[in-house]
Design a protein around this motif. Structure first.
Motif, PDB file in Angstrom:
ATOM      1  N   PRO A 191      57.243  65.104 121.248  1.00 20.64           N
ATOM      2  CA  PRO A 191      57.750  65.858 120.086  1.00 20.64           C
ATOM      3  C   PRO A 191      57.984  67.332 120.396  1.00 20.64           C
ATOM      4  CG  PRO A 191      55.995  64.375 119.394  1.00 20.64           C
ATOM      5  CD  PRO A 191      56.021  64.336 120.895  1.00 20.64           C
ATOM      6  N   GLY A 192      57.295  67.861 121.395  1.00 23.97           N
ATOM      7  CA  GLY A 192      57.481  69.259 121.787  1.00 23.97           C
ATOM      8  C   GLY A 192      58.549  69.449 122.837  1.00 23.97           C
ATOM      9  N   ASN A 193      59.228  68.359 123.253  1.00 27.95           N
ATOM     10  CA  ASN A 193      60.258  68.475 124.278  1.00 27.95           C
ATOM     11  C   ASN A 193      61.427  69.325 123.798  1.00 27.95           C
ATOM     12  OD1 ASN A 193      63.077  67.350 125.228  1.00 27.95           O
ATOM     13  ND2 ASN A 193      61.637  67.112 126.935  1.00 27.95           N
ATOM     14  N   ARG A 194      61.894  70.207 124.685  1.00 28.53           N
ATOM     15  CA  ARG A 194      63.068  71.024 124.373  1.00 28.53           C
ATOM     16  C   ARG A 194      64.083  71.038 125.504  1.00 28.53           C
ATOM     17  NH1 ARG A 194      60.995  70.233 120.327  1.00 28.53           N
ATOM     18  NH2 ARG A 194      60.625  71.592 118.530  1.00 28.53           N
ATOM     19  N   ALA A 195      63.717  70.465 126.671  1.00 31.00           N
ATOM     20  CA  ALA A 195      64.644  70.485 127.807  1.00 31.00           C
ATOM     21  C   ALA A 195      64.229  69.432 128.820  1.00 31.00           C
ATOM     22  CB  ALA A 195      64.656  71.867 128.457  1.00 31.00           C
ATOM     23  N   ILE A 196      65.079  69.250 129.829  1.00 37.19           N
ATOM     24  CA  ILE A 196      64.780  68.408 130.986  1.00 37.19           C
ATOM     25  C   ILE A 196      65.024  69.260 132.227  1.00 37.19           C
ATOM     26  CG2 ILE A 196      65.401  66.337 132.297  1.00 37.19           C
ATOM     27  CD1 ILE A 196      66.485  65.178 129.626  1.00 37.19           C
ATOM     28  N   SER A 197      64.068  69.248 133.147  1.00 38.28           N
ATOM     29  CA  SER A 197      64.230  70.027 134.372  1.00 38.28           C
ATOM     30  C   SER A 197      64.658  69.117 135.520  1.00 38.28           C
ATOM     31  CB  SER A 197      62.918  70.729 134.741  1.00 38.28           C
ATOM     32  OG  SER A 197      62.564  71.670 133.750  1.00 38.28           O
ATOM     33  N   PHE A 198      65.511  69.654 136.390  1.00 39.29           N
ATOM     34  CA  PHE A 198      65.964  68.927 137.582  1.00 39.29           C
ATOM     35  C   PHE A 198      65.907  69.892 138.767  1.00 39.29           C
ATOM     36  CE2 PHE A 198      69.692  71.121 136.119  1.00 39.29           C
ATOM     37  CZ  PHE A 198      70.380  71.468 137.274  1.00 39.29           C
ATOM     38  N   SER A 199      66.158  69.375 139.959  1.00 41.52           N
ATOM     39  CA  SER A 199      66.148  70.223 141.157  1.00 41.52           C
ATOM     40  C   SER A 199      67.469  70.109 141.894  1.00 41.52           C
ATOM     41  CB  SER A 199      65.013  69.831 142.099  1.00 41.52           C
ATOM     42  OG  SER A 199      65.132  70.530 143.323  1.00 41.52           O
TER      43      SER A 199
ATOM     44  N   PRO B   9      57.975  73.341 126.483  1.00 44.27           N
ATOM     45  CA  PRO B   9      57.496  74.693 126.808  1.00 44.27           C
ATOM     46  C   PRO B   9      56.197  75.086 126.121  1.00 44.27           C
ATOM     47  CG  PRO B   9      59.476  74.782 125.444  1.00 44.27           C
ATOM     48  CD  PRO B   9      59.327  73.366 125.888  1.00 44.27           C
ATOM     49  N   GLY B  10      55.799  74.353 125.087  1.00 44.23           N
ATOM     50  CA  GLY B  10      54.528  74.654 124.442  1.00 44.23           C
ATOM     51  C   GLY B  10      53.363  73.877 125.025  1.00 44.23           C
ATOM     52  N   HIS B  11      53.618  73.073 126.074  1.00 45.14           N
ATOM     53  CA  HIS B  11      52.570  72.204 126.590  1.00 45.14           C
ATOM     54  C   HIS B  11      52.442  72.226 128.113  1.00 45.14           C
ATOM     55  CE1 HIS B  11      51.955  70.673 122.599  1.00 45.14           C
ATOM     56  NE2 HIS B  11      53.196  70.229 122.506  1.00 45.14           N
ATOM     57  N   GLY B  12      53.012  73.196 128.757  1.00 45.61           N
ATOM     58  CA  GLY B  12      52.876  73.260 130.211  1.00 45.61           C
ATOM     59  C   GLY B  12      53.310  74.609 130.749  1.00 45.61           C
ATOM     60  N   ARG B  13      52.602  75.066 131.770  1.00 42.49           N
ATOM     61  CA  ARG B  13      52.886  76.390 132.328  1.00 42.49           C
ATOM     62  C   ARG B  13      54.272  76.434 132.958  1.00 42.49           C
ATOM     63  NH1 ARG B  13      48.230  77.601 135.887  1.00 42.49           N
ATOM     64  NH2 ARG B  13      47.224  77.947 133.872  1.00 42.49           N
ATOM     65  N   GLU B  14      54.601  75.432 133.780  1.00 44.15           N
ATOM     66  CA  GLU B  14      55.912  75.421 134.427  1.00 44.15           C
ATOM     67  C   GLU B  14      57.016  75.178 133.411  1.00 44.15           C
ATOM     68  OE1 GLU B  14      54.590  72.444 137.025  1.00 44.15           O
ATOM     69  OE2 GLU B  14      54.471  73.754 138.794  1.00 44.15           O
ATOM     70  N   ASP B  15      56.715  74.355 132.421  1.00 47.55           N
ATOM     71  CA  ASP B  15      57.682  74.120 131.342  1.00 47.55           C
ATOM     72  C   ASP B  15      58.002  75.429 130.632  1.00 47.55           C
ATOM     73  OD1 ASP B  15      56.089  71.824 132.006  1.00 47.55           O
ATOM     74  OD2 ASP B  15      57.005  70.754 130.344  1.00 47.55           O
TER      75      ASP B  15
ATOM     76  N   TYR C 285      54.705  75.338 117.748  1.00 46.25           N
ATOM     77  CA  TYR C 285      53.250  75.183 117.788  1.00 46.25           C
ATOM     78  C   TYR C 285      52.957  73.766 117.316  1.00 46.25           C
ATOM     79  CZ  TYR C 285      52.985  80.283 118.185  1.00 46.25           C
ATOM     80  OH  TYR C 285      53.099  81.581 118.611  1.00 46.25           O
ATOM     81  N   ALA C 286      53.113  72.798 118.232  1.00 42.64           N
ATOM     82  CA  ALA C 286      53.096  71.399 117.813  1.00 42.64           C
ATOM     83  C   ALA C 286      51.695  70.846 117.607  1.00 42.64           C
ATOM     84  CB  ALA C 286      53.839  70.547 118.843  1.00 42.64           C
TER      85      ALA C 286
END
Length: 999
Positions: free
Chosen positions: A253-261, A357-363, A385-386
């Protein structure tokens, strides 16, 4: 009395001493401690060392919440060895012990007592609660103080420091205010590790990684057409989905993006065949990392798939997906962009990382780094603030409000299942399972933690630090300063530098706030700006009022009724400025100890005028703790000092490893409950045995400990003690007027003086480099092999039987005097109780102490390398002789070595010439010997590693001397003493004359 019946034992100069063979350390050590206290030894050491360069071991404060254990004892012993050895090397080495007294562990214990009594913390006024925390900490501080003193540590135990003293709390507040003044303190919104059980944010140092079984899910994010993408990209990927893998489905529910490399090769895949009831259907198209595609399809139970084409990183960068929960509870309708991130790998998962981004440092980092670009694309960058402090979803997670990620007890809640069910019903789940892996847990509660977005207080690592004039130099950041300070510090062992450098290079901003009651508050006033940030009040008058109040009343003043108005008025309105009530992370407390200990001459006068080398002085400051403190005290002290003073608070940092059990399998720690109490060791063995173990350990690595190890060191100690005891006993017959100059001594005595100079250089270097295991190994080998098994063994005949006038006997006693003084002072830092006991046995005194001595300055003239080389050869030949004697003894052809008269054959002319003047009967402790140049008979005894030497053992000829037991033809040649040798006859005449003169 006839000569045959005479008992000659009374005529022998046998060792005499009151120094007991059995140490009785459990009884003796407390007596010595009481003596040191009566002598005021610490202050006498300061007076004796006044004016010398100072070597300060600044104590890392242990936590005041329980008995000490072997791990803390190891650290304290190593510190004491440093302090004592540096003092004896010629420094002034003051030591002030300290304690860390604030924070969650103590608060947690008080709350446990409340719960046991059915008492609710919320019903207790905060100042009353803090008083109970203070009392708890004070109790355990005093318990630990007594236990640490029992280890034998020298220090200012009556004037210790604690982080809860009023002066300390005032200075901690001042240090915090400095960060507010230089612009690096800020309130931000960031995901932090949060303990639901303990209701507070946790620092990395408060977290342990333990096995944990997590729910894992493979979730698809359908691709949306994008105006930024080309028509080919939109057409090729229009029906595809990007797949992510997560072990925390509750964060979706807190997802706002997807990261790739951009470094990973991706492809578009289509399912060709799958079971009919499968979540992943035939015809579904997924974008996956090529390296991981087969693994993903295996988990999704796909039986056949094909790769359609490559998907370029540039195409991914312009893509947007729809949220997998789109439409759920009428929400989640926002686009989900794809963002390039350095943290993405193709080691496991799908090659894409679900980004909340609300649940991980790298996020958080990848989201905020792209904030401006996302805004340009019309994407809302607000971080939700989920999850609240109780581990429950807020209304920022529509459709899941109230579901628990973790329960109050830290157990798994119902949030994961609720999210997985919603994903499944939305058709967005392609696989699920469980995974056992390492997951962060609070080291106190042993319960898992979560990452949640919270408002916290931070110190910026990469913001230029403002000077007093408000200006800042580009690049002058806390990270830059800290890295420069690391490079300027000596790290022992050296690999510590790389470890802490890597931590500082990659660490995020320092989270310094905690949502608790027992600690130093974050002493700032703020007002909201309207954009989520706050303005911090920076006013020297307000800051002074706060610090002055803390000096008199402690940090409780912050929580007193009317505190805001008290500190703000008359300059500011307390209705406009809000008092922050979060407490400081305890690592900030302990990281500030240099400020309120080393820089406070009023409370700690032994540090007055301390001037380190970087300031042009000659003083040195050392920190010493376990290797886990690279992320703890070493780092917080480094950051605090660099942020406020521009330099590290230390010049040298020494780290020791963790404590392992006897088998080297499990770490010993309070949290594991497998520790051994030092108090038990004190009661059975004594502290010096424990200290010997610590000194001999290779502390650079993990250190083993257990009953068998302790038993082995008790035996090692026994041998060392008996060596000291024999020296003391023999020196009972030494008179200072009999002292012999080295030039007049026999070679063997001069060899021992040479060995002292060698050892002096080796041990000084070992102590200076903190290589205590090398010091112990060298000293132990010298005392057991060179002295007990060689020199003492040879010289017992001379000391016991020679006439009083014998030059050799006097020379030996002179050397024993030097040996005793040197070995006991060298042992003193490691075995302070035993060294003191031995010293006082040799030099009785009401106010003397070995610890007031320096390591002896040995004359360089004693060094004789040529003599040492000659005696290296002698000892090699001696080994062949003693080896031959052992064979004869084993075959019962002789009993004592004095029954033998070996013939020593040496075929090497150079070796023969080197040892031809040596009396091998004396050296090998036989009654006679013969040295012959030649090969010797074929059946003579030889050693493979001593070429050209052979020994033939023959029986000694003559009669047995009734006094010395040597077998000699000359026994009985003196008619007055018919049963002894001429040497012994002369000894008897002198002994009888001495006795007569004494009558």
């Amino acid at each position: 009395m006839t000569a045959a019946a005479r008992d000659y034992s009374e005529t022998l100069f046998l060792p005499k001493t009151d120094f007991p063979m059995r140490a009785g350390l459990p009884r003796k050590e407390p007596e010595i401690l009481a003596r040191w206290q009566k002598l005021n030894l610490y202050e006498r050491l300061r007076a004796a060392a006044r004016g010398r360069p100072r070597f300060v071991l600044h104590d890392g404060p242990p936590y005041a919440n329980g008995h000490i254990h072997i791990g803390t004892a190891l650290g304290k012993i190593l510190k004491d060895i440093v302090v004592r050895s540096q003092q004896m090397l010629g420094h002034d080495s003051p030591y002030v012990p300290g304690w860390d007294c604030h924070g969650l562990p103590i608060e947690w214990k008080v709350e446990e007592e409340y719960r046991a009594k059915g008492k609710n913390k919320e019903d207790v006024p905060i100042i009353e609660f803090r008083a109970e925390c203070r009392a708890f900490a004070e109790h355990w501080l005093q318990v630990q103080r007594t236990e640490f003193m029992r280890l034998g540590g020298v220090g200012d135990w009556d004037h210790y420091y604690s982080t809860m003293s009023y002066a300390a709390e005032a200075q901690i507040a001042r240090e915090l205010m400095k960060f507010a003044q230089n612009g690096t303190l800020y309130r931000g919104s960031k995901p932090v590790m949060w303990s639901v059980v303990e209701q507070t944010a946790l620092a990395e140092a408060e977290v342990e990684y333990e096995d944990y079984v997590s729910d894992q899910a493979w979730v698809k994010f359908p691709v949306r057409t994008s105006a930024a993408a080309t028509s080919d990209v939109n057409r090729n990927l229009a029906t595809a989905a990007v797949v992510i893998w997560t072990t925390t489905p509750w964060t979706i529910p807190g997802n706002r993006a997807i990261s790739f490399s951009p470094r990973i090769e991706y492809g578009l895949y289509e399912i060709v065949d799958a079971p009919p009831d499968n979540w992943a259907k035939r015809g579904d198209r997924f974008v996956l990392a090529d390296k991981l595609a087969a693994d993903v399809f295996q988990h999704a139970r796909v039986t056949k798939f094909e790769r359609l084409r490559s998907v370029a990183a540039g195409d991914l960068a312009v893509l947007q997906c729809q949220h997998p929960l789109k439409g759920f509870a009428g929400d989640y309708n926002f686009p989900v962009p794809l963002l390039a991130g350095d943290h993405v790998t193709d080691d496991a998962g799908t090659g894409f990382v679900h980004t909340a981004p609300g649940h991980g440092r790298e996020d958080f980092d990848v989201w905020t780094t792209n904030g401006a670009k996302l805004a340009e694309r019309g994407i809302d960058t607000t971080i939700p603030y989920a999850v609240d402090e109780n581990g429950a979803f807020t209304d920022h997670a529509p459709g899941f409000t109230g579901k628990r990620v973790l329960t109050e007890e830290g157990e798994k809640g119902d949030a994961n299942e609720a999210v997985i069910k919603a994903l499944s019903e939305a058709g967005m789940l392609i696989a699920r399972g469980r995974l056992k892996h390492q997951y962060p847990h609070s080291w106190r509660s042993k319960k898992p933690v979560i990452f949640r977005n919270t408002p916290q207080w931070f110190i910026a690592m990469d913001k230029p630090i403002a000077r007093a004039d408000g200006e800042a130099e580009a690049g002058d950041t806390l990270r830059h300063r800290a890295l420069a300070a690391i490079a300027a510090t000596r790290w022992v062992p050296e690999q510590g530098e790389n470890r802490i450098t890597g931590m500082i290079e990659s660490r995020p901003d320092w989270v310094i706030s905690r949502q608790r009651a027992w600690g130093v508050p974050i002493t700032v006033f703020v007002r909201e700006t309207g954009d989520g940030s706050v303005e911090i009040l920076n006013d020297a008058r307000v800051n002074k009022r706060i610090a002055d109040a803390f000096e008199q009343e402690g940090a409780d003043a912050w929580y007193a009724t009317g505190a805001a108005a008290r500190f703000l008025k008359p300059d500011y309105d307390s209705n406009e400025w809000r008092k922050v009530d979060d407490t400081l992370d305890v690592w900030f407390d302990s990281g500030s100890t240099h400020a309120f200990v080393l820089e406070d001459p009023e409370h700690f006068p032994s540090f007055a005028g301390l001037k380190r080398k970087h300031d042009g002085g000659s003083d040195t400051v050392m920190y010493l703790e376990g290797s886990d403190q690279h992320r703890g005290w070493f780092q917080s002290s480094l950051l605090e000092s660099c942020g406020t003073r521009g330099v590290a608070p230390y010049d040298i940092v020494l780290t020791h490893g963790f404590l392992l059990d006897e088998k080297g399998v499990d770490k010993m720690s309070k949290s594991r409950g497998n520790v051994i109490s030092p108090m038990d060791v004190f009661r059975t063995n004594g502290a010096d045995i424990l200290r010997l173990w610590a000194a001999a350990s290779d502390y650079a690595d993990d250190v083993r400990f257990g009953p068998e190890i302790l038993k082995n060191f008790a035996e090692t100690y026994r041998k060392l003690r008996n060596t000291i005891r024999w020296m003391l006993g023999s020196l009972a017959h030494f008179r200072d007027e009999d002292r012999v100059a080295p030039a007049k001594m026999p070679e063997l005595e001069r060899l021992m003086l040479h060995r002292l100079t060698e050892l002096d250089r080796q041990l000084r270097r070992g102590y200076a480099e903190f290589d205590f295991k090398r010091v112990f190994a060298a000293l132990n080998a010298f005392m057991t092999a060179d002295l007990s098994a060689f020199y003492f063994d040879i010289r017992k005949d001379v000391l016991y039987c020679d006439p009083i006038s014998s030059l050799t006997r006097k020379a030996c006693l002179t050397v024993l005097d030097h040996l005793f003084r040197a070995t006991v002072t060298w042992l003193a830092p490691m075995l302070p109780f035993t060294a003191e006991e031995a010293w006082l046995a040799r030099y009785p005194s009401q106010d003397g102490s070995v610890h007031l001595e320096l390591f002896p300055e040995l004359p360089s003239a004693w060094r004789d390398d040529a003599l040492a080389e000659k005696w290296r050869k002698v000892r090699n030949v001696r080994r062949v002789v003693t080896g031959a004697l052992e064979i004869e003894r084993a075959h019962k052809r002789i009993g004592s070595s004095l029954e033998a008269a070996p013939v020593v054959y040496i075929s090497d002319p150079e070796l023969f010439a080197a040892v031809v003047d040596v009396d091998f009967a004396e050296i090998a402790i036989t009654s006679d010997s013969t040295l012959v140049e030649g090969d010797g008979p074929p059946d003579a005894f030889r050693l493979d590693d001593v070429k050209g030497v052979a020994v033939e053992v023959r029986l000694a000829e003559g009669k047995k001397c009734a006094r010395s037991w040597k077998i000699l033809p000359s026994v009985g040649s003196d008619p007055a003493y018919p049963d002894v040798s001429p040497r012994d006859a002369q000894a008897l005449r002198e002994w009888e004359a001495m006795r007569k003169a004494a009558e």
